[in-house]
Design a protein around this motif. Structure first.
Motif, mmCIF file in Angstrom:
data_model
loop_
_atom_site.group_PDB
_atom_site.id
_atom_site.type_symbol
_atom_site.label_atom_id
_atom_site.label_comp_id
_atom_site.label_asym_id
_atom_site.label_seq_id
_atom_site.Cartn_x
_atom_site.Cartn_y
_atom_site.Cartn_z
ATOM 1 N N GLY A 231 0.807 -1.207 0.000
ATOM 2 C CA GLY A 231 0.000 0.000 0.000
ATOM 3 C C GLY A 231 0.844 1.263 0.000
ATOM 4 N N THR A 232 1.948 1.241 0.737
ATOM 5 C CA THR A 232 2.842 2.393 0.760
ATOM 6 C C THR A 232 3.423 2.659 -0.615
ATOM 7 N N ALA A 233 3.840 1.601 -1.296
ATOM 8 C CA ALA A 233 4.385 1.767 -2.649
ATOM 9 C C ALA A 233 3.326 2.326 -3.595
ATOM 10 N N ILE A 234 2.097 1.833 -3.490
ATOM 11 C CA ILE A 234 1.014 2.345 -4.334
ATOM 12 C C ILE A 234 0.790 3.829 -4.061
ATOM 13 N N GLY A 235 0.754 4.198 -2.792
ATOM 14 C CA GLY A 235 0.538 5.600 -2.445
ATOM 15 C C GLY A 235 1.644 6.506 -2.961
ATOM 16 N N ARG A 236 2.896 6.045 -2.905
ATOM 17 C CA ARG A 236 4.001 6.853 -3.411
ATOM 18 C C ARG A 236 3.916 7.025 -4.923
ATOM 19 N N ALA A 237 3.532 5.965 -5.623
ATOM 20 C CA ALA A 237 3.374 6.072 -7.074
ATOM 21 C C ALA A 237 2.238 7.034 -7.424
ATOM 22 N N ILE A 238 1.164 6.976 -6.659
ATOM 23 C CA ILE A 238 0.045 7.886 -6.908
ATOM 24 C C ILE A 238 0.459 9.328 -6.629
ATOM 25 N N ALA A 239 1.226 9.548 -5.567
ATOM 26 C CA ALA A 239 1.693 10.896 -5.264
ATOM 27 C C ALA A 239 2.529 11.445 -6.413
ATOM 28 N N SER A 240 3.437 10.641 -6.940
ATOM 29 C CA SER A 240 4.259 11.084 -8.062
ATOM 30 C C SER A 240 3.396 11.371 -9.287
ATOM 31 N N SER A 241 2.439 10.483 -9.552
ATOM 32 C CA SER A 241 1.571 10.677 -10.710
ATOM 33 C C SER A 241 0.719 11.928 -10.556
ATOM 34 N N THR A 242 0.263 12.194 -9.343
ATOM 35 C CA THR A 242 -0.575 13.369 -9.116
ATOM 36 C C THR A 242 0.246 14.652 -9.220
ATOM 37 N N ASN A 243 1.478 14.635 -8.752
ATOM 38 C CA ASN A 243 2.344 15.786 -8.966
ATOM 39 C C ASN A 243 2.502 16.090 -10.452
ATOM 40 N N LEU A 244 2.572 15.054 -11.254
ATOM 41 C CA LEU A 244 2.773 15.227 -12.688
ATOM 42 C C LEU A 244 1.499 15.645 -13.405
ATOM 43 N N LEU A 245 0.329 15.108 -12.974
ATOM 44 C CA LEU A 245 -0.885 15.194 -13.777
ATOM 45 C C LEU A 245 -2.055 15.882 -13.093
ATOM 46 N N ASP A 246 -1.921 16.275 -11.814
ATOM 47 C CA ASP A 246 -2.994 16.965 -11.090
ATOM 48 C C ASP A 246 -4.290 16.151 -11.131
#
Length: 321
Positions: A231-246
């Motif tokens: 879950g932590t890895a998923i959340g970190r990937a989502i954070a990176s994706s959201t920084n990129l794509l809002d």
């Protein structure tokens, strides 16, 4: 006029499914069929599984209906222009002409293909948890980890069809070797098989995601740690994706996404560490609104909803799509 139906095909690392889907995004009862795929399957066995489910689903069309197109969602990578697929977790297929195979089974019916992650995104935006969202990431967490994007209300198509493949974004704090050649890829950390494999290095004796789910529900400390890690890895990937794509919404489906609600809690906690960025923390991480039907509904969107499913690039064979 005959009722229009899409023949939807979902090909992944564990199974291939086909079903008929109507213009409202509902599966036609009795039309859904499944066969195994898997890392040890031969190319011939895979071709046979695909042919069986496609023929069975097509034969199930009611008398008052017409199959107007085939939509395929496939685990990546894929090649839209060639109409071929090379699913990472199915080594017998590298550059396999899946579009041509299906065109031969249902001649005269247009065929369109996209990566399975984009199909799940299309399904969630159409009738699932992402309705009304402008920027959506759809994710599949299962044998592998896939993804696809809807941006500004439209599918984010890409030249080869592999855009949005979030499973091969590298996540900080992890160094797990990935079959793609990278290290610390989300799929290498958080897919069902890789999470179970990590748990087994810590003393877990189960063998499947279902075993891990039962152990987690019983409070087994290794299972708790394994789900937290994923879950932590998923959340970190989502954070990176959201920084990129809002992003507005991330909708997550796939068999391993249902290992425990705690998986989502850990993902949200990892996202919440981005305390300085309100626009990142505002993204909603939610379970798929479509249970395990999402990939099929998304494949059907390629047929039923061209403005949403896209004017997909031509996919080899007859080029129909």
């Amino acid at each position: 006029m005959p009722r229009p139906l899409a023949l939807a095909v979902d090909f992944g690392g564990t199974k291939v499914e086909a079903a008929l889907v109507d213009a409202d995004g509902a599966l036609v009862p009795g039309s859904r069929h499944r066969r195994p795929t898997g890392a040890t399957a031969t190319s011939e066995a895979l071709e046979q599984s695909v042919a069986q489910v496609v023929r069975l689903a097509h034969a199930g069309a009611p008398a008052d209906a017409e199959v107007i197109g085939v939509g395929i969602g496939c685990a990546g990578p894929i090649d839209l222009l060639a109409g071929t697929v090379s699913p990472l977790n199915v080594p017998a297929w590298r550059g396999h002409p899946l579009v041509g195979d299906i065109e031969a089974i249902v001649p005269g019916v247009p065929v369109a293909m996209q990566i399975d992650g984009l199909c799940i995104a299309l399904a969630e935006a159409w009738v699932g948890a992402g309705r009304g969202a402008s920027n959506l990431l759809g994710m599949i967490v299962s044998t592998g980890v896939g993804g696809g994007l809807v941006l500004d209300g439209r599918p984010a198509h890409s030249p080869t069809g592999n855009g949005g493949h979030v499973g091969h974004v590298e996540v900080g704090g992890f160094d797990d070797a990935c079959a793609c050649g990278g290290r610390g890829c989300l799929e290498a950390v958080a897919s069902g098989p890789r999470t179970v494999a990590w748990a087994r290095t810590q003393g877990f004796t189960g063998e499947t995601g279902e075993d891990l789910a039962l152990a987690h529900a019983a409070g087994d400390p290794v299972a708790l740690a394994a789900v937290e890690r994923a879950g932590t890895a998923i959340g970190r990937a989502i954070a990176s994706s959201t920084n990129l794509l809002d992003l507005d919404v991330v909708a997550i489906g796939g068999g391993f996404s249902r290992v425990s609600p705690a998986l989502f809690n850990h993902a949200r906690a990892a996202l919440g560490e981005r305390t300085a960025f309100d626009f990142v923390r505002r993204v909603r991480i939610v379970p798929s609104g479509l249970s395990d039907e999402g990939p099929l509904i998304g494949a059907a969107a390629l047929v039923h909803r061209p403005p949403l499913g896209g004017a997909a690039p031509e996919t080899g064979g007859s080029g129909a799509g």
